[in-house]
Design a protein around this motif. Structure first.
Motif, mmCIF file in Angstrom:
data_model
loop_
_atom_site.group_PDB
_atom_site.id
_atom_site.type_symbol
_atom_site.label_atom_id
_atom_site.label_comp_id
_atom_site.label_asym_id
_atom_site.label_seq_id
_atom_site.Cartn_x
_atom_site.Cartn_y
_atom_site.Cartn_z
ATOM 1 N N PRO A 89 0.973 5.791 9.449
ATOM 2 C CA PRO A 89 1.223 4.405 9.033
ATOM 3 C C PRO A 89 -0.045 3.655 8.679
ATOM 4 O O PRO A 89 -1.093 3.887 9.254
ATOM 5 C CB PRO A 89 1.886 3.790 10.271
ATOM 6 C CG PRO A 89 1.446 4.622 11.404
ATOM 7 C CD PRO A 89 1.220 5.996 10.870
ATOM 8 N N ASN A 90 0.072 2.771 7.724
ATOM 9 C CA ASN A 90 -1.016 1.886 7.342
ATOM 10 C C ASN A 90 -0.512 0.457 7.538
ATOM 11 O O ASN A 90 0.299 -0.036 6.775
ATOM 12 C CB ASN A 90 -1.403 2.124 5.882
ATOM 13 C CG ASN A 90 -2.573 1.255 5.467
ATOM 14 O OD1 ASN A 90 -3.132 0.536 6.276
ATOM 15 N ND2 ASN A 90 -2.930 1.305 4.194
ATOM 16 N N PHE A 91 -1.026 -0.190 8.596
ATOM 17 C CA PHE A 91 -0.449 -1.475 8.970
ATOM 18 C C PHE A 91 -0.874 -2.619 8.081
ATOM 19 O O PHE A 91 -0.407 -3.730 8.242
ATOM 20 C CB PHE A 91 -0.776 -1.776 10.439
ATOM 21 C CG PHE A 91 -0.176 -0.773 11.374
ATOM 22 C CD1 PHE A 91 -0.955 0.153 12.042
ATOM 23 C CD2 PHE A 91 1.198 -0.724 11.566
ATOM 24 C CE1 PHE A 91 -0.386 1.098 12.883
ATOM 25 C CE2 PHE A 91 1.777 0.213 12.401
ATOM 26 C CZ PHE A 91 0.984 1.127 13.069
ATOM 27 N N THR A 92 -1.807 -2.347 7.127
ATOM 28 C CA THR A 92 -2.162 -3.421 6.209
ATOM 29 C C THR A 92 -1.433 -3.306 4.887
ATOM 30 O O THR A 92 -1.683 -4.062 3.965
ATOM 31 C CB THR A 92 -3.680 -3.412 5.915
ATOM 32 O OG1 THR A 92 -4.023 -2.125 5.393
ATOM 33 C CG2 THR A 92 -4.472 -3.699 7.164
ATOM 34 N N GLY A 97 5.569 -1.928 4.674
ATOM 35 C CA GLY A 97 6.424 -2.824 5.445
ATOM 36 C C GLY A 97 7.864 -2.762 5.003
ATOM 37 O O GLY A 97 8.775 -3.058 5.774
#
Lengths: 391, 216
Positions: A89-92, A97
């Protein structure tokens, strides 16, 4: 100093990669958000004029949400790699999302639909035999309580779900606008107004869709089109379209006034490559004309014959459905039409009829929710409660 | 009715709800501890056991006054990195700027095969080449948005260097900020350098000598 349009494109800026599918995707989530809002106007804010539509709007939102992921999966060269969103996952990433938002909103919507239609599911299970009875018994999830007490709890839960659902529906569609708006490298996309524009035009498309479907459904069923419901929807539609158009125009006026570097390219884009889809469809045919027609309905509605009101709102809604689609096209495709060199335009993008991401594919994806709605309507009538009231 | 449900008997061998939550919680907590304790991926890889990526910070320097537009760098990059056809990880642009009027800019096939003379009828005031590539930003916008983590940066800001090695005139150079004697760093410190699109504030580590206002 001003980069002239010399026709120079960066070598990697030749093709348009985000296709018609990426135009369809925000269009569909916009329809979901708008339909859900109308449903919530009744379930949360208690606007009685939307009571005839509350259940239908919910069903519409669900059927369109079911296909919202299809354009994206169709577009991806490696759709199975989409699972990497949860593996690494890449939370930025706003785009990542989507997976979480979509899944959680789907759950909320499913839950709300279940609670709203619970009594009908139990009734149908009780009245049916054989396979149908088994299916509905399954849908009832083993709960058969139809008492007053249970219904009161139902309504409380529905209100909570609808209330949670509003910001989630806004996020589900708004994040797409955020994704484009936060892209600082593309001046046609980069503006803080983008998520707001997307949201307002989503409301427009959702309400317009409901007006069209509601009138068609009533005609098919031979039921009366509720005057208050149509008047109320026309009012909300007019409000949202005014705000949406204002913001869209404002963005352009800002760019023109600031005469920033990109205006040379964008003004050429608007007057040449996008002249039909922007000026004719988005602003005049889909903008000015519905603005006038709906204005007539809202301001002179009380003197108006029902049939005229219905027709004017129907025509406006169809035009607005087209307008919102044009707006998505102008943003998604328009933003890719010029090279980041700011000196040239990419090859013209004309989606093929039979391409994988072409017109027929888009039409098919858009057609599926209507089929789902018909099936939904056969299983769980969304207007029956009105008929029983009339009796 | 409530009292009866609370005291419902479980079938033998079944886990109660409390047990299940307790065990799941322990499993998750245990997993987190293990994940934290495990060392992060080693920096050695295939670079040699004693390469420590914390001791290097690579930067790239392009001197446009040296570039002759031969296109060797484009060919080298494609060969070394298996770049797909029609895609360019690096390319060279030609600028012919007349005394008056529009600048002429082109990059035929990314200048993979060099440049042919072009008859554009301009009375050229200044002409030069500008090699371009990934700018190796420290505030990378591409990594920020990638949903699947396909785009990533290494701690040393690693720079691929097939183009540096192949360039016949030394227009492309690599430097190491952690090396106090590095000549490239010396240039960054003493000469006027620029970056592409500084207004986007992505802190590129790819520096240019000799850019012009026409270059985007």
């Amino acid at each position: 100093m001003f980069p002239e349009l010399t026709g120079y494109l960066f070598p990697n800026d030749v093709h348009i990669h985000w296709s018609l599918m990426i135009v369809m995707y925000p269009y569909i989530t916009g329809l979901v958000a708008g339909a859900f809002l109308v449903s919530s106007l009744y379930h949360v804010f208690g606007r009685e004029e939307f009571k005839p539509l509350g259940r239908f709007a919910l069903a519409t939102a669900l059927c369109f949400l079911a296909v919202a992921g299809l354009p994206l999966l169709n577009h991806l060269g490696h759709p199975e790699r989409a699972l990497n969103i949860v593996v690494t996952p890449n939370f930025t990433s706003a785009m990542a999302g989507f997976g979480i938002l979509y899944a959680s909103y789907f759950i909320i919507l499913l839950l709300e639909v279940w609670f709203v239609f619970r009594i009908d599911i139990i009734d149908t299970a009780a009245r049916s035999r054989g396979l149908k009875r088994r299916i509905f018994a399954l849908l009832a999830l083993g709960v058969y309580d139809t008492s007053e007490e249970a219904q009161r709890i139902d309504h409380k839960i529905i209100r909570v779900l609808a209330a949670i659902g509003i910001p989630m529906a806004c996020l589900l569609h708004g994040y797409v606008g955020f994704l484009f708006g936060a892209l600082k490298a593309n001046p046609w996309w980069s503006t803080p107004l983008m998520p707001v524009i997307f949201l307002f035009s989503a409301m427009v498309s959702g309400i317009a869709l409901l007006i069209v479907l509601y009138q068609i459904a009533m005609k098919i069923k031979g039921m009366e089109i509720d005057r208050e419901a149509i008047s109320a929807m026309a009012r909300w539609l007019w409000l949202f379209m005014i705000m949406s158009l204002t913001l869209e125009l404002l963005e352009i006026m800002m760019l023109a006034y600031e005469r920033a570097e990109e205006w040379e390219v964008i003004s050429h884009l608007l007057t040449h490559q996008l002249s039909f889809s922007f000026i004719s469809l988005q602003m005049v045919g889909g903008g000015l004309i519905p603005l006038i027609l709906l204005g007539i309905v809202v301001l002179m509605g009380s003197y108006m014959d029902d049939r005229i009101r219905n027709t004017l709102t129907m025509v406006s809604s169809l035009l607005l459905l087209l307008q919102v689609l044009a707006m998505r096209w102008n943003v998604v495709i328009g933003g890719q039409m010029f090279s980041k060199s700011m000196m040239g335009f990419r090859e013209k993008y004309v989606p093929g009829l039979f391409e994988k991401e072409g017109i027929l594919a888009a039409a098919a994806i858009l057609f599926i929710p209507f089929v789902l709605l018909v099936i939904f309507e056969k299983l769980l009538p969304t207007f029956r409660h009105i008929r029983t009231q009339e009796h | 009715m409530a009292a009866q449900e609370n005291h419902r008997k479980l079938p033998s061998g079944a886990m109660s709800r409390r047990d299940f939550l307790g065990r799941s919680g322990s499993a998750v907590a245990g997993g987190m501890v293990i994940a934290l304790v495990l060392p992060e991926g080693s920096s050695a890889g295939t670079l040699g056991a004693d390469y420590d990526w914390n001791r290097h910070r690579w930067v790239y320097l392009i001197d446009t006054s040296k570039c002759i537009g031969c296109g060797s760098c484009v060919r080298a990059c494609r060969a070394e990195n298996s770049v797909p056809e029609k895609m360019y990880r690096t390319w060279v642009e030609r600028y012919e700027i007349p005394m008056e009027g529009e600048a002429y800019v082109d990059s035929p096939d990314g200048s993979e095969h060099g440049f042919d003379p072009v008859a554009n009828g301009l009375s050229v005031g200044k002409g030069f080449f500008v090699p371009k590539l990934c700018n190796h930003c420290r505030a990378t916008p591409c990594i920020q948005v990638c949903p699947v983590g396909a785009s990533f940066a290494t701690r040393d800001g690693v720079v691929l260097t097939a183009c540096v090695e192949i360039c016949p005139v030394g227009a492309r150079r690599v430097g190491d900020r952690e090396n106090p004697d590095d000549p490239v760093i010396g240039i960054l410190a003493t000469r006027r350098v620029e970056v592409l699109q500084p207004e986007l504030l992505t802190r590129p580590q790819c520096f240019y000598l000799g850019l012009d206002m026409e270059v985007r």
